[in-house]
Design a protein around this motif. Structure first.
Motif, PDB file in Angstrom:
ATOM      1  N   ALA A 140      -3.606  13.650  22.645  1.00 56.86           N
ATOM      2  CA  ALA A 140      -3.323  14.315  21.365  1.00 56.86           C
ATOM      3  C   ALA A 140      -3.702  13.403  20.208  1.00 56.86           C
ATOM      4  O   ALA A 140      -3.393  12.206  20.220  1.00 56.86           O
ATOM      5  N   LEU A 141      -4.370  13.960  19.199  1.00 59.73           N
ATOM      6  CA  LEU A 141      -4.772  13.216  18.001  1.00 59.73           C
ATOM      7  C   LEU A 141      -3.803  13.574  16.879  1.00 59.73           C
ATOM      8  O   LEU A 141      -4.025  14.502  16.097  1.00 59.73           O
ATOM      9  N   TRP A 142      -2.709  12.841  16.817  1.00 57.20           N
ATOM     10  CA  TRP A 142      -1.679  13.176  15.837  1.00 57.20           C
ATOM     11  C   TRP A 142      -2.140  12.925  14.408  1.00 57.20           C
ATOM     12  O   TRP A 142      -1.714  13.632  13.484  1.00 57.20           O
ATOM     13  N   ALA A 143      -2.981  11.919  14.203  1.00 57.08           N
ATOM     14  CA  ALA A 143      -3.437  11.621  12.843  1.00 57.08           C
ATOM     15  C   ALA A 143      -4.300  12.735  12.264  1.00 57.08           C
ATOM     16  O   ALA A 143      -4.413  12.872  11.048  1.00 57.08           O
ATOM     17  N   GLU A 144      -4.910  13.552  13.143  1.00 61.87           N
ATOM     18  CA  GLU A 144      -5.775  14.642  12.687  1.00 61.87           C
ATOM     19  C   GLU A 144      -5.120  16.004  12.869  1.00 61.87           C
ATOM     20  O   GLU A 144      -5.789  17.021  12.749  1.00 61.87           O
ATOM     21  N   SER A 145      -3.829  16.022  13.171  1.00 60.59           N
ATOM     22  CA  SER A 145      -3.149  17.284  13.472  1.00 60.59           C
ATOM     23  C   SER A 145      -2.103  17.594  12.418  1.00 60.59           C
ATOM     24  O   SER A 145      -1.635  16.707  11.691  1.00 60.59           O
ATOM     25  N   ASN A 146      -1.745  18.852  12.356  1.00 60.26           N
ATOM     26  CA  ASN A 146      -0.626  19.321  11.541  1.00 60.26           C
ATOM     27  C   ASN A 146       0.347  20.023  12.494  1.00 60.26           C
ATOM     28  O   ASN A 146       0.102  21.163  12.895  1.00 60.26           O
TER      29      ASN A 146
END
Length: 395
Positions: free
Chosen positions: A32-38
């Motif tokens: 999961a790419l949390w920095a690029e997610s909402n």
């Protein structure tokens, strides 16, 4: 199951019937790419393509009898099929693949003018020879951070090419036709080996410049030491038929555009330094391709406007005010002298009339002159010498 520490996992399966619990028996390879997610709207993942998706039969959206690959999800989430308390397997959708782009290395330095005084921001179109580019392709201007003593821009470019070639950021998809028989091509062919940097005094970079995805650059502030990239300086392709494309299918025009001022740290890093021009096939690509170099500098007309503003309000306007004050003072002095001259002329005329009256009194035998015109007393400083009554009028 093979879910990661978030309890969720996605994978690619060759057909819809293969989307079941058996597809998640092994370790989860997605992340999961949390920095690029909402989290309130979407969650972005990155995962490697399985071997069966790399063959010649991968579906590319073209007409044909190839089945579409399926994106399969395992875990809990706000989906109807996952209303229960236990994790479920859900088909997210079908996948289409696009051919890998082939990009030509840009032989000239792309110059990007940044406006600060009037209409801040930048707008620069970059034309790239690119085959199979899509509307998801991006170009990003990344800074080159050499050592402090490395001030020569040509050597900054060479050490950046060496680091990019060493880290695999100049793949075979980047055509070096415009760099044949050059020092840059020698460095790329040798994968940034130390022997290819003979004559270069700058120290090699620790990593290649094209290390961040365009999604990581969408921040309003920038810490150069941590990010090492110019936020929001991302170029998107213009639609087909737009200005600059020229109707050539193998040429794509990317537009670098923004309406904000550069931060102080950004100006320090980009001005008077070379910057790397990186190509990303998709916004989620983990590493970009080095396809050229850029020079971020002050926009010429904007700088002229700023210099004109400073010169006008700092030099011209005070000079105009000084000249105006001197002219006004000169006009005041001239008016003062003119009034004084008129007063003297009026007094002289008055004396002439008085002397004429006295002479006319003597010639007619008048005994005395004991009167003066009443307006004589209204003139300050006017000459008057009335004779007392009974005095002789003879002079």
């Amino acid at each position: 199951r093979g879910a990661n520490r978030t309890g969720m996992c996605i994978t690619i399966v060759p057909r819809r019937t293969a989307c079941n619990t058996a597809a998640f028996l092994g370790p989860c390879k997605s992340r999961a790419l949390w920095a690029e997610s909402n989290p309130d709207k979407f969650l972005r993942f990155t995962l490697p393509r399985p071997p069966f998706s790399l063959g010649a039969s991968t579906p590319t959206g073209q007409a044909g009898g190839v089945d579409h690959h399926i994106l399969c999800f395992y875990g809990r989430g706000p989906l109807v099929a996952q209303a229960g308390a236990h994790p479920a397997v859900v088909v997210l959708g079908q996948l289409n693949y696009f051919p890998a782009p082939a990009v030509h290395f840009i032989h000239s330095v792309v110059r990007i003018g940044v406006r600060t005084f009037l209409n801040p921001g930048w707008r620069q179109s970059v034309e790239i020879e690119c085959a199979n580019c899509t509307d998801q392709s991006r170009i990003v201007v990344q800074p080159i951070l050499p050592e402090i003593r490395c001030r020569d821009m040509a050597q900054q470019s060479l050490v950046a090419v060496a680091a990019a070639a060493r880290d695999g950021q100049v793949p075979e998809d980047v055509d070096l036709a415009h760099q044949q028989h050059s020092k840059m091509e020698e460095i790329i062919r040798s994968r940034g080996a130390a022997s290819s940097l003979s004559g270069v005094t700058c120290q090699p970079l620790k990593r290649g410049p094209c290390v961040q995805t365009p999604g990581e650059l969408g921040v309003s502030d920038l810490d150069v030491e941590e990010k090492g990239a110019l936020s929001s300086m991302v170029g998107r392709p213009l639609p087909a038929g737009s200005e600059g494309v020229g109707g050539v299918s193998t040429t794509t025009t990317f537009l670098l555009q923004n309406a904000r001022r550069l931060l102080a740290k950004e100006r320090q890093v980009f001005f008077h330094h070379r910057s790397a021009l990186c190509f990303y096939p998709t916004p989620s690509t983990s590493e970009g391709w080095l396809i050229g170099f850029a020079a971020v500098q002050m926009d010429g007309p904007d700088m002229q406007a700023f210099i004109g503003f400073v010169c006008f309000f700092g030099v011209a306007l005070p000079l105009i005010c000084l000249v105006t004050a001197l002219l006004q003072y000169n006009k005041y002095e001239q008016c003062k002298q003119h009034v004084h001259q008129l007063r003297l002329e009026f007094q002289r005329d008055q004396l002439d009339r008085e002397m004429s009256l006295r002479r006319s009194g003597v010639g007619s035998g008048a005994g005395t002159v004991g009167w003066l015109p009443h307006w004589h007393r209204l003139l300050p400083g006017a000459y008057s010498s009335p004779l007392p009554r009974g005095a002789s009028s003879a002079i």
